[in-house]
Design a protein around this motif. Structure first.
Motif, PDB file in Angstrom:
ATOM      1  N   GLN A  54       0.837  -1.177   0.000  1.00 40.56           N
ATOM      2  CA  GLN A  54       0.000   0.000   0.000  1.00 40.56           C
ATOM      3  C   GLN A  54       0.884   1.243   0.000  1.00 40.56           C
ATOM      4  O   GLN A  54       1.879   1.304   0.716  1.00 40.56           O
ATOM      5  N   ALA A  55       0.526   2.226  -0.812  1.00 40.30           N
ATOM      6  CA  ALA A  55       1.319   3.451  -0.863  1.00 40.30           C
ATOM      7  C   ALA A  55       1.246   4.168   0.479  1.00 40.30           C
ATOM      8  O   ALA A  55       0.161   4.284   1.065  1.00 40.30           O
ATOM      9  N   PRO A  56       2.380   4.620   1.027  1.00 40.15           N
ATOM     10  CA  PRO A  56       2.349   5.350   2.308  1.00 40.15           C
ATOM     11  C   PRO A  56       1.507   6.609   2.204  1.00 40.15           C
ATOM     12  O   PRO A  56       1.409   7.239   1.158  1.00 40.15           O
ATOM     13  N   ASN A  57       0.897   6.982   3.324  1.00 37.57           N
ATOM     14  CA  ASN A  57       0.100   8.213   3.435  1.00 37.57           C
ATOM     15  C   ASN A  57      -1.105   8.225   2.503  1.00 37.57           C
ATOM     16  O   ASN A  57      -1.693   9.284   2.270  1.00 37.57           O
ATOM     17  N   ASN A  58      -1.458   7.047   1.975  1.00 37.25           N
ATOM     18  CA  ASN A  58      -2.631   6.934   1.104  1.00 37.25           C
ATOM     19  C   ASN A  58      -2.598   7.921  -0.054  1.00 37.25           C
ATOM     20  O   ASN A  58      -3.623   8.455  -0.484  1.00 37.25           O
ATOM     21  N   LYS A  59      -1.409   8.187  -0.572  1.00 33.44           N
ATOM     22  CA  LYS A  59      -1.282   9.104  -1.703  1.00 33.44           C
ATOM     23  C   LYS A  59      -1.641   8.385  -3.000  1.00 33.44           C
ATOM     24  O   LYS A  59      -1.427   7.179  -3.136  1.00 33.44           O
TER      25      LYS A  59
ATOM     26  N   SER B 123      -0.280  -3.565   4.128  1.00 33.54           N
ATOM     27  CA  SER B 123       0.806  -2.856   4.783  1.00 33.54           C
ATOM     28  C   SER B 123       1.566  -2.003   3.780  1.00 33.54           C
ATOM     29  O   SER B 123       1.553  -2.271   2.568  1.00 33.54           O
ATOM     30  N   VAL B 124       2.259  -0.981   4.289  1.00 30.56           N
ATOM     31  CA  VAL B 124       3.121  -0.168   3.436  1.00 30.56           C
ATOM     32  C   VAL B 124       4.445  -0.866   3.165  1.00 30.56           C
ATOM     33  O   VAL B 124       5.220  -0.424   2.304  1.00 30.56           O
ATOM     34  N   LEU B 125       4.707  -1.946   3.873  1.00 28.90           N
ATOM     35  CA  LEU B 125       5.944  -2.695   3.654  1.00 28.90           C
ATOM     36  C   LEU B 125       5.817  -3.562   2.410  1.00 28.90           C
ATOM     37  O   LEU B 125       4.728  -4.051   2.088  1.00 28.90           O
ATOM     38  N   PRO B 126       6.908  -3.790   1.674  1.00 31.26           N
ATOM     39  CA  PRO B 126       6.854  -4.663   0.489  1.00 31.26           C
ATOM     40  C   PRO B 126       6.435  -6.077   0.875  1.00 31.26           C
ATOM     41  O   PRO B 126       6.953  -6.654   1.835  1.00 31.26           O
TER      42      PRO B 126
END
Length: 632
Positions: A372-377, A529-532
């Protein structure tokens, strides 16, 4: 002593085959440019040297034959040491110093300047050794463009370095104009390395934003404490947009000064509510200016990053071009086919390396590492980028397949095959981009609702399925898989060429299948998650794709003919004359090509792992420590 009976049978079979080929060559019309064999007949197992020389000029002497095969001995023209120095220095510059510098810049590390200096030192040594080799060696390749394109690549790199140098000059001027007491340490940290404390760096930016409103002051404090601003390093692009923001701050400062002097007159002429409207107007203009500055900054940084990373692939192209010129290949009738294999194979190879980098965690900040892209950008998805590249490739290659044909020439079978593949790339890429469009997705989702609106006029809220949080676009994989399957069935003159095309075609099909498996497993459990997430199918698919692209480059007609002549499986090859035609028994093993491709791919992936790991190590030292929790 007469040879054994089985051996005599082999000789008899070879003579009968040679007689059949010699007779049929006079009857069969040449179908394609490089395939002078009937596409419906069985592939040949012996190389017809006479036919090859009929359609292709003999391979002339080259730099390789001078340095390693002993051509022109005694004329003082052998300088392999200079060529090896050129190869080593330029490889270290573009594939070691440059990626390390890019990794250091991506985390805004202060030591990236040392990587840039190392890059240019290696380039200088490489150009010096290459230029000296060119002066001492006779010209063995007329019309070579390796040097011209190499200098253009260096000019592009120099333009990026000029931006860095300009930013350093700006910081030096700003340092001496400031009221900061001069010390060597402060000068080095501030002017040279571009490090400033948060107060100095962001104070001016937020001067006009924190006049007296508590909410804006809290937002400013939150902005100062955001993870993206932990590092004190300045990006050269950041400095260019700072002038606009500073101008906006100055406008607001003068506006406040003016308001203090003329509040009474404003209230008399325009009414009591006028100062509020004026303040709102100034805030609106100021917000628009800062927003515009931020947009320019993002576009500038994006262009800078893309151009900088493209230098690595430009280095790859220069490597391929250098190999071709050094070995004397891709001349005359071989040129078009050679360019097609090298360009397309290079694209697949680069695509595989980038896919493996995505698996390791590169581009995670964009949501491209199966996360998931960080900060929902909202960023363009990786599938949209893949579809765009596929569309661009197809849109251009539809018209390039006729290069080399004369006006009025009929379309050959080979041209129709390749144009069909290009059309598939073009329209499948358009479909892929359309599927990735959020607007088109909303249009497609609207078909699930009835045409009648609710009677009370309330907005209907519908919960999105979990699969909407990720992209599951099969068209990039479909295009690669169909291309591999088609090329695996491509008719070739010789059996060895058929085997090579089948090999890399199946490797591309394997990537397509594994990418579909990735979508299948992620469809069941989309990334949260924002993690790969690192799906193992992507690691395997990336390997097959890169290896297939490399074998694609190996499958040029000239290279396969050279391999058949030399018998690179360790078996002796034999050339004999039969009815005034020369034939060479083909003793080449496909395993050699596959092993070389696998070895090079593993080496490249190992180096990619080091670069991505090095970048992560640098980021862990710059950014605050993050604790990882296990998912339920």
């Amino acid at each position: 002593m007469s040879p054994p009976r089985p051996l005599r049978r082999v000789h008899l079979l070879a003579l009968i085959t040679a007689l059949f080929i010699a007779t049929s060559n006079a009857l069969l019309a040449t179908r394609d440019e490089s395939h002078h064999h009937n596409a419906h007949a069985a592939p040949l197992t012996m190389l017809n040297e006479t036919e090859v020389t009929m359609y292709h000029a003999p391979t002339p002497e080259s730099y390789y034959t001078i340095d390693w095969d002993g051509a022109m001995v005694g004329e003082g023209t052998r300088h392999p040491g200079l060529m090896m120095a050129h190869i080593i220095f330029m490889s270290l510059a573009f594939f070691v110093a440059l990626p390390i510098g890019i990794a250091m810049r991506s985390v805004k590390h202060a030591g990236r300047g040392f990587a840039v200096v190392a890059f240019w030192c290696l380039c200088a040594l490489g150009c010096a050794s290459g230029g000296l080799y060119k002066k001492l060696t006779p010209n063995m390749y007329e019309g070579a463009v390796h040097s011209k394109q190499g200098y253009l690549t260096l000019l592009l790199a120099l333009s990026l370095s000029a931006i860095d140098i300009f930013s350093i000059a700006r910081r030096i001027v700003a340092f001496f104009r400031s009221d900061v007491k001069f010390t060597l340490k402060a000068f080095w940290q501030t002017a040279i390395l571009g490090r400033r404390n948060d107060h100095d760096r962001f104070g001016a930016e937020y001067t006009g934003l924190v006049v007296g409103e508590a909410e804006e002051f809290e937002e400013a404090k939150l902005g100062l404490s955001s993870p993206d601003r932990v590092s004190g390093d300045l990006d050269p692009i950041d400095e260019y947009t700072g002038d606009t923001a500073q101008w906006a701050n100055n406008v607001h400062h003068h506006h406040r000064h003016y308001r203090r002097q003329s509040t009474a007159s404003e209230g008399t002429v325009f009414g009591t509510s006028s100062p509020t409207r004026s303040s709102d107007k100034i805030q609106e203009v100021k917000g628009a200016l800062i927003s515009k500055a931020g947009l320019v900054q993002r576009i500038s940084k994006g262009i800078f990053a893309v151009v900088e990373r493209s230098l690595v692939f430009a280095g790859l192209w220069q490597t391929l071009l250098g190999i071709v010129i050094y070995t004397g290949g891709c001349r005359q009738n071989y040129l078009n086919g050679c360019l097609a294999h090298l360009i397309k194979g290079g694209i697949f190879w680069s695509y595989g390396v980038v896919t493996f980098a995505r698996f390791l965690g590169s581009f995670a900040e964009l949501g491209w590492a199966w996360n998931q892209a960080p900060n929902n950008k909202n960023y363009a998805s990786a599938e949209f980028t893949e579809s765009f590249v596929i569309w661009l490739y197809g849109a251009t290659n539809m018209w390039m397949e006729r290069f080399g044909a004369h006006a009025g020439d009929p379309f050959t079978t080979k041209q129709i095959q390749h144009i069909g593949i290009a059309v598939m790339f073009c329209f499948a890429g358009l479909i892929g981009m359309g599927i990735e469009s959020k607007l088109i997705r909303r249009w497609l989702a609207s078909s699930a609702f009835t045409s009648s609106s609710p009677s009370d006029g309330a907005v209907q809220t519908v919960e999105e399925p979990a699969s909407y949080s990720a992209s599951f676009n099969p068209f990039p994989a479909l295009v690669i898989g169909v291309t591999g399957a088609a090329m695996a069935a491509h008719a070739q003159t010789y059996l060895f060429q058929v085997q090579i095309h089948t090999l890399w075609g199946n490797l591309l099909v394997a990537f397509s299948v594994l990418r579909c498996f990735t979508y299948f497993f992620l469809w069941i459990n989309p990334p949260k998650s924002v993690l790969p997430s690192r799906p193992p199918t992507e690691a395997l698919g990336a390997f097959f794709l890169a290896c297939g692209g490399l074998v694609f480059m190996f499958s040029t007609e000239e290279l396969t003919i050279a391999a058949m002549r030399r018998g690179r499986d360790g078996k002796p090859y034999k050339t004999f004359d039969f009815y005034n035609e020369l034939f060479t028994l083909i003793c080449t093993d496909v395993m050699m090509f596959l092993n070389v491709a696998v070895a090079i791919t593993c080496f490249a992936f190992c180096w990619t792992l080091f670069i991505v790991g090095f970048k992560g190590w640098l980021k862990s030292r710059v950014n605050p420590v993050v604790s990882y929790g296990r998912s339920a």
